[in-house]
Design a protein around this motif. Sequence first.
Motif, mmCIF file in Angstrom:
data_model
loop_
_atom_site.group_PDB
_atom_site.id
_atom_site.type_symbol
_atom_site.label_atom_id
_atom_site.label_comp_id
_atom_site.label_asym_id
_atom_site.label_seq_id
_atom_site.Cartn_x
_atom_site.Cartn_y
_atom_site.Cartn_z
ATOM 1 N N THR B 29 36.103 13.009 48.157
ATOM 2 C CA THR B 29 35.016 13.810 48.713
ATOM 3 C C THR B 29 35.461 15.231 49.042
ATOM 4 O O THR B 29 36.648 15.568 48.956
ATOM 5 C CB THR B 29 34.462 13.170 49.991
ATOM 6 O OG1 THR B 29 35.500 13.165 50.974
ATOM 7 C CG2 THR B 29 33.981 11.764 49.719
ATOM 8 N N SER B 69 30.277 14.816 51.582
ATOM 9 C CA SER B 69 31.238 14.542 52.647
ATOM 10 C C SER B 69 31.572 13.058 52.673
ATOM 11 O O SER B 69 30.845 12.234 52.109
ATOM 12 C CB SER B 69 30.643 14.939 53.999
ATOM 13 O OG SER B 69 29.658 13.991 54.375
ATOM 14 N N LEU B 73 29.128 9.847 51.786
ATOM 15 C CA LEU B 73 29.459 8.952 50.669
ATOM 16 C C LEU B 73 29.565 7.511 51.149
ATOM 17 O O LEU B 73 29.116 6.582 50.479
ATOM 18 C CB LEU B 73 30.764 9.389 50.006
ATOM 19 C CG LEU B 73 31.105 8.593 48.739
ATOM 20 C CD1 LEU B 73 30.026 8.771 47.676
ATOM 21 C CD2 LEU B 73 32.464 9.023 48.176
ATOM 22 N N ALA B 142 23.236 14.436 49.141
ATOM 23 C CA ALA B 142 24.251 13.638 48.441
ATOM 24 C C ALA B 142 23.614 12.840 47.308
ATOM 25 O O ALA B 142 24.104 12.837 46.177
ATOM 26 C CB ALA B 142 24.943 12.704 49.424
#
Lengths: 357, 203
Positions: B29, B69, B73, B142
Amino acid sequence: MSSYLPEGVVVNILSHLPPKSLLRFRCVSKTCLALIGTPDFVSKNLINNSILNAKSQHPHPPFLLVKAREKFNSPSPFLGLGLGLGIASSCNGILCLHDHIQGDVYLWNPTSSLRLRLLPRPIYRPHTKSFLYCAGYGFGFDYMADDFKVVRFLDTLNTSFMADTDFVDVKLEVYNSLGPGLGKQLDTPFDSNMFNNFALYVRTKVYDNGFFYWWANPNKDYDERIVSFDCRNEVFRMTPLPDRSVIGHHREVCRSLMVLNGFVAMSVYPIRRKKKVSFSIWVLLEFGVEESWTKLFRIGHYFDFGRPLCFCKNGELFMENREGQLVLYDPFTQTTKNLQLSTRSSGVQAQLTNILS
Amino acid sequence: MANGENQNPNPNPIEATPGAAARTITLKTADGEIFEVEEAVAMEFGTVKSFFEDDAVSATKPMPLPNVSGSALSRVITYCRRSLEIRSMIPPATSEDATAAEAVQGEGDLEAEKAAKQERKEFEAEFLKDESNEDVKELILAANYLNIKELLDFLCRSVALRIQNKSVEYARKFFGIEGDYTPEEEAQIRQEYAWAFEGVDED
């Protein structure tokens, strides 16, 4: 980290909002205004899609069941019942039939033609010197309860010579399942005057997905309302109609009640029919709020229509043309498709119905 | 392997055959966290899938995710893992053997679908329960970057529910959009559908 969201995501979020929220969020920014648009069924913008997206959560999409009876031939289980039999409504392939003469109600599954259920006679016992009259039926499938529901309105006609009013009382009966004796009687928050003007309107009552809608006059002075009955929660609600100054006086226009994806809708057209007539379609975006009546679109007089019937799920409108044929009108492309079914012979009852797979 | 010839004692018996289910993919990440994810779960990420479909790429090096981040995740992986589990509750439709057996199976399938739907409903209700708007936005970004359609749609639906009764200002803050109307223009737009501004939650 910036708290900004990309436009594709904003569109995704907006696409799940109901019409009222979208109309408010037009104010968020010029981009949102362009994305959301206006409710006019011209382009497939976010607000038009929001009106067309089915509000109801039921798993099976509705489709139109059109029943056209050429001549009256009683299907076999009904031989001997006479000419009073009419179709009250239908749902999931089951027809709800009402014998006007005997006052009985039947539920019939045409695919298994021998199966026939008779609803119990009304629970309501009127006073002496009054006569029981059935004012209307609703029939449908309640997906939450996973059961059929039949709703029956009962009215009493006071036959006493000295009575001030002709009608006494209105009761509502709700039958939850097809078993005998499982009906429940409810009081209604209004009196019989609410049903007096049935004859004035082309379509005065509609059943859609657990809700029963009809025109009503709570006070005799034309203070009209549309009443809804939620069959699931057994709750009544009322909503005013658009002001006369907006849609025309009731003596001049004909109004037909319909439902579009769970929203109450109405078609408006002039009573005095010149050669050709133009229709306006209105939709009630928030039940109970008069200002939320929104004119969706107008069908020009170059289409030779007789009367509107009901909506199909993607916003197309079933109509009857002057030759009595069934026509499907698409407001987005402003074109029609003639379905070649003749409606003239003994009247078409076109209703949205759901079919279990 | 029943015979005693243990020439190559394999500590992880599942990896005996190449391409078996336990293969993992390593992701790194933006804040340097390393995640080892089951291949099936990682392939739910459109971005990861296309990255590994490119033959030249080796599956051993960790794949960098500069826009995600560690905390985001981790939540995304939890969602995808659970979603896969729920989907596997529904037996796949078999096109062969259209016999009477299929009719029986049909009934069972319907029940399984219903159960799966209920599981999903409960899981989704719990998943975002304690997440703040900022957390949800981070998850959206994300899911958008990783190209996970199911998760993105779920998040957008949930956001719509959160904001549907909120004011214009609230929506602007959430979307990170500046209002670009003049006061007169804004007053006129409000006027057009004034009823839509009634009954809105207090900010």
